[in-house]
Write a protein that holds these residues in place. Structure first.
Motif, PDB file in Angstrom:
ATOM      1  N   GLU A  45       0.821  -1.212   0.000  1.00  0.00           N
ATOM      2  CA  GLU A  45       0.000   0.000   0.000  1.00  0.00           C
ATOM      3  C   GLU A  45       0.856   1.264   0.000  1.00  0.00           C
ATOM      4  O   GLU A  45       0.586   2.224  -0.732  1.00  0.00           O
ATOM      5  CB  GLU A  45      -0.941   0.005   1.208  1.00  0.00           C
ATOM      6  N   LEU A 172      -6.027   5.145   0.305  1.00  0.00           N
ATOM      7  CA  LEU A 172      -6.418   3.834  -0.224  1.00  0.00           C
ATOM      8  C   LEU A 172      -7.470   3.140   0.633  1.00  0.00           C
ATOM      9  O   LEU A 172      -7.670   1.925   0.510  1.00  0.00           O
ATOM     10  CB  LEU A 172      -5.185   2.927  -0.333  1.00  0.00           C
ATOM     11  N   TRP A 175      -9.724   0.887  -1.287  1.00  0.00           N
ATOM     12  CA  TRP A 175      -9.111   0.007  -2.281  1.00  0.00           C
ATOM     13  C   TRP A 175      -9.141  -1.441  -1.800  1.00  0.00           C
ATOM     14  O   TRP A 175      -8.990  -1.725  -0.617  1.00  0.00           O
ATOM     15  CB  TRP A 175      -7.661   0.405  -2.537  1.00  0.00           C
TER      16      TRP A 175
END
Length: 243
Positions: A45, A172, A175
């Protein structure tokens, strides 16, 4: 003299609404020049976010915590990242006196003995250096995703961190793991080779293992502990005051 603007959580959330990740990071860097910082552990990440920042020349400081217990593969991807982007990721080490005292009094593996001992080690090697790194900043960028653990599924993308008195932004958050790995592949981003060996979340070498198919994302971190205790103190949620 022009007064420095202040932002509420609601107001700042509104400013970021509808923006993609690059636009959001650019907006935060513009609203808080020199006061936005990104902490990278050099995992999947964080490598995505590093690429977003450096490929788009967004003026956000990037740092990592070197606990003294990292995998050699982590140092390798660190070097590859510096080389790829012609950058120098800043480094924060734990206080040497505190580490020496801990290992002298309790030995090198005290963290296996109890949750309290493990949190003590994390406090010395990670939390104290993090506090130094964040001092003077107003926005902390992290690689947290909702999928990573149960207690992260209810976290908003932007939140107030009362413990560190700043805003935290998680680009994120929504995500999926597949989206993260696809971005890495599509953009040829350097990544830790341990990921190919089942290490999903990578921290200190003695406290990290590969996970088995079907295991929880965080199962490889502090695997000898109960799942409900698997945070190291970096991401506390104290909300003594919410602006």
């Amino acid at each position: 003299m022009i007064a420095e603007p202040t932002y509420s959580l609601e107001g700042l959330t509104g400013q970021l609404s509808g923006l993609n990740n690059i636009e959001a990071l650019q907006t935060l860097a513009g609203l808080f020049p020199g006061e936005v910082i990104f902490s990278t552990s050099l995992g999947y990440e964080d490598q995505v976010i590093t690429d977003l920042i450096l490929s788009n020349n967004i003026p956000i400081k990037i740092f990592t915590l070197d606990t003294g217990r990292m995998f050699s593969e982590t140092y390798s991807v660190w070097k590859k990242t510096n080389d790829r982007y012609a950058t120098k990721i800043e480094t924060y080490f734990p206080n040497a006196d505190a580490v020496e005292k801990l290992q002298t009094t309790k030995g090198p593996y005290s963290f296996y003995d109890s949750v309290e001992n493990r949190k003590e080690c994390c406090g010395i090697r990670k939390v104290e250096p993090l506090n130094r790194a964040l001092a003077g900043h107003k926005i902390w960028i992290t690689g947290i995703r909702a999928e990573q653990s149960a207690n992260r599924q209810s976290m908003p993308q932007l939140e107030w961190d009362g413990a560190h008195t700043l805003f935290k932004f998680h680009p994120l958050m929504d995500w999926t793991f597949d989206e993260v790995t696809q971005y890495i592949k599509d953009n040829n981003v350097p990544y830790n080779p341990l990921h190919d060996r089942g290490f999903v979340s990578i921290g200190c070498q003695p406290c990290t293992r590969a996970i088995q198919p079907g295991e929880d994302f965080r199962a490889g971190r502090w695997w000898w502990e109960d799942n409900s205790k698997k945070e190291c103190g970096l991401h506390s949620h104290e909300e003594t005051f919410k602006p």
